[in-house]
Enzyme design. Structure first.
Site, short mmCIF file in Angstrom:
data_model
loop_
_atom_site.label_atom_id
_atom_site.label_comp_id
_atom_site.label_asym_id
_atom_site.label_seq_id
_atom_site.Cartn_x
_atom_site.Cartn_y
_atom_site.Cartn_z
N ASP A 6 -0.75 -10.65 -3.33
CA ASP A 6 -0.27 -9.63 -4.26
C ASP A 6 1.03 -8.95 -3.85
O ASP A 6 2.00 -8.90 -4.60
CB ASP A 6 -1.37 -8.59 -4.51
N GLU A 18 -2.44 -4.54 7.72
CA GLU A 18 -3.21 -3.33 7.40
C GLU A 18 -2.74 -2.14 8.23
O GLU A 18 -2.68 -1.01 7.73
CB GLU A 18 -4.70 -3.59 7.61
N ARG A 59 -1.25 1.19 6.40
CA ARG A 59 -2.08 2.41 6.51
C ARG A 59 -1.52 3.38 7.54
O ARG A 59 -1.40 4.58 7.27
CB ARG A 59 -3.52 2.04 6.85
N GLU A 116 -5.68 0.42 -7.44
CA GLU A 116 -4.64 -0.30 -8.19
C GLU A 116 -4.55 0.09 -9.66
O GLU A 116 -3.45 0.22 -10.22
CB GLU A 116 -4.85 -1.81 -8.08
#
Length: 611
Positions: A363, A227, A231, A507
């Protein structure tokens, strides 16, 4: 969340850092490109202007406009608006296209219009000819829409600036602030390229000053490597790429060095967490010796860019080795379990979460296969081969069509029953999976066999069909917002009763943006406009925007949470979707952002083929 250019592999000497001025040379990719049409035939021009003047003063202005493109003022002849799903039977200003475009924002009277509309797109078709008239009308409405979207970004940014500037997140209901991501100013950093692209330059440079003067990574805290990379590291690199300001590169290098300690594992597959001060790494407690597939294997795009920008090639070497290791244990069908063991000398698949999925925890692994290949100017074929194998496996084993009458296409997940020792298909699909529509389209348009090949056409159809399904995940609810998970497909998408919430995810609109850019089909703008209006109606607060707790109930109020990716991704994709003059050209700078992937863009040349 941001974006950055990756054309170093195709032109290794094309970009150099000018340390004295703190800029890139030549101009960086975020510089707006424009061209002017110069008309030398003065006589023709004078004749045209004379005709325009004569007809205008006689009150026939709309006649001359209709010579070149029939006026949107003739919209009254259409029987239905876009969103009504009504096909016009009368001749319209857009021949052969049955919907019209509306840019009116009326939140007082707005209601979600329901699912089951636009079924012509359900199976991945392109049912209508997208001619110049259709494009003109869509662009005209989109220009007005993007201003509404920018106002929403300004509202949210002002709320963050007023109540939580420099903190990780603003609390959009109470006006509180938090340090959820160890106090790295995550919302600020994640939003930098959104500010740049929306021409909010004053806000951008105010944020730059905070990064320069206040951002400090000396934190004695364990943080998520994945993350923080997507980010914060991606956000800093994107801001550097847009502006050329060395402040961002210096901070990115500092953060990258600290995150890089996570690669110090017996296997070379990084830990899921690292202490930014000590450099000590560990996995999440519940995973033990394992790390999730997405968290442990998909850091390459950022670290390869950082290596090229700083000259520290070790960043790239260790990151790339992870994919070499995953290739060594590649399943025959290209479909990987959701966790991998990283504390043993040799990598192997984990058992803590025995599922195969294109959603949560997996994903971006599949996404990076394609995008690392594109980042390397399509020369590192191992990545493309892995991608094609996994997509083939997805088509053969996970892609399903609902047999409930809706006929929607979705990607199921394969779960493992430990007691009975067998795998079974679970029809659940996360909202996260909605990135696949754009990914498949991107893969099709860059297929080494050509866009006209059977494989590319299959993937493009699947990408369009999945994107339509994701639109229906929104449209089918009372609020027009998507649940986090759809668990059944009985007469349309049925929200999982334990995941009715919407957390402002990007998404779906990411895929709308990519597909619109590649195909030119304005229906993706219409999907996005509906979603934007629902966000305005149900998620907006006096301060910013909040998660919505139950998408099936219009009587609820937003919750006191706003993820950084709402400003860093969702708002940005909505804006780019509606911006005909965008400075981002997907055909030379293909964006590669979604929740759980690096917010960035890469260098690739794609021939536009309208289909």
């Amino acid at each position: 969340t941001s974006m950055f250019q990756m054309n170093f592999w195709s032109k290794p000497n094309a970009i150099k850092i000018n340390k004295r001025r703190g800029t890139l040379s030549p101009t960086h990719n975020c510089t707006k490109r424009s061209s002017k049409l110069v008309i030398n035939e003065i006589f023709v021009l004078k004749c045209f202007m004379s005709l325009f003047f004569i007809i205008s003063v006689t009150g026939c202005y709309h006649f001359i406009i209709s010579i070149f493109v029939k006026s949107p003022e003739s919209n009254h002849r259409l029987r239905g608006n876009v969103g009504d799903g009504v096909i016009a039977n009368e001749t319209a200003y857009m021949e052969n296209y049955p919907y019209r475009f509306n840019s009116t924002l009326d939140m007082e009277n707005y209601r979600a219009m329901g699912g089951g509309r636009f079924i012509e797109w359900k199976d991945g078709q392109s049912p209508y000819d997208i001619n110049d008239q259709v494009k003109f009308a869509s662009d005209q409405a989109a220009r007005e829409r993007k201003e509404h979207i920018k106002e929403s970004m300004q509202h949210a940014w002002n709320g963050y600036k007023t109540y939580a500037f420099g903190y990780d997140e603003v609390m959009p209901v109470t006006g509180g602030k938090n340090l959820r991501w160890a106090g790295l100013g995550t919302t600020l950093v994640d939003s930098l390229d959104t500010l740049w692209l929306m021409n909010m330059k004053q806000e951008f440079y105010e944020a730059r000053d905070w990064v320069r003067d206040e951002l400090d990574f000396e934190k004695d805290k364990f943080i998520s490597v994945f993350e923080t990379t997507i980010r914060s590291l991606g956000g800093l690199l994107g801001a550097y790429d847009c502006s050329g300001d060395l402040t961002f590169l210096e901070k990115a290098d500092d953060l990258g060095e600290r995150l890089f300690h996570a690669f110090e594992t017996p296997s070379g597959i990084p830990y899921g967490e690292v202490n930014l001060m000590s450099g000590h790494g560990r996995n999440e407690n519940w995973l033990g010796k394992e790390v999730s597939l997405s968290a442990g294997t998909t850091l390459q795009l950022e670290f390869r860019y950082l290596a090229e920008a700083t000259g520290k090639q070790e960043y790239a070497r260790k990151a790339e080795r992870v994919f070499d290791l995953m290739k060594s244990i590649e399943p025959d069908d290209g479909l990987y379990p959701a966790t991998v063991v990283n504390k043993d000398p040799e990598p192997k698949f984990g058992r803590r979460e025995p599922k195969i999925s294109f959603g949560s925890r997996a994903d971006s692994f599949y996404e990076y296969m394609l995008k690392i290949w594109l980042q390397g100017n399509r020369k590192e074929n191992m990545y493309r081969d892995m991608y094609d194998k996994s997509i083939q496996g997805m088509h053969e084993k996970l892609l399903q069509k609902a047999d409930d009458g809706s006929g929607l296409w979705y990607i199921a997940q394969s779960n493992y029953n430990k007691r009975r020792d067998y795998n079974f298909l679970n029809p659940s699909m996360d909202h996260l999976v909605c990135f696949m529509g754009g990914l498949l389209a991107l893969g099709a348009y860059t297929d080494p066999n050509g866009l006209d090949s059977a494989r590319a056409q299959r993937d493009l159809r699947t990408g369009k069909a999945l994107t339509y399904t994701c639109y229906q995940m929104y449209a089918s609810t009372a609020t027009g917002l998507s649940p986090e998970i759809v668990s059944k497909w009985d007469s349309g998408p049925q929200p999982d009763r334990h995941a009715l919430f919407y957390i402002l995810r990007p998404e779906a609109v990411e895929s709308f943006y990519i597909l619109h850019q590649l195909t030119g089909d304005p229906i993706y703008r219409e999907f996005g406009w509906e979603i934007y209006q629902s966000i305005e109606k149900y998620c907006k607060t006096q301060i910013a925007y909040g998660h919505y707790p139950d998408v099936t109930d219009t009587r609820r109020e937003p919750e006191d949470n706003m993820e950084s990716f709402f400003l860093g991704e969702t708002m940005k994709y909505l804006y780019l979707l509606m911006d005909p003059e965008t400075e981002i050209d997907i055909f030379t700078q293909i964006r590669i952002q979604h929740r759980g992937s690096p917010p960035s863009h890469i260098w690739s040349r794609v021939k536009r083929l309208n289909r």
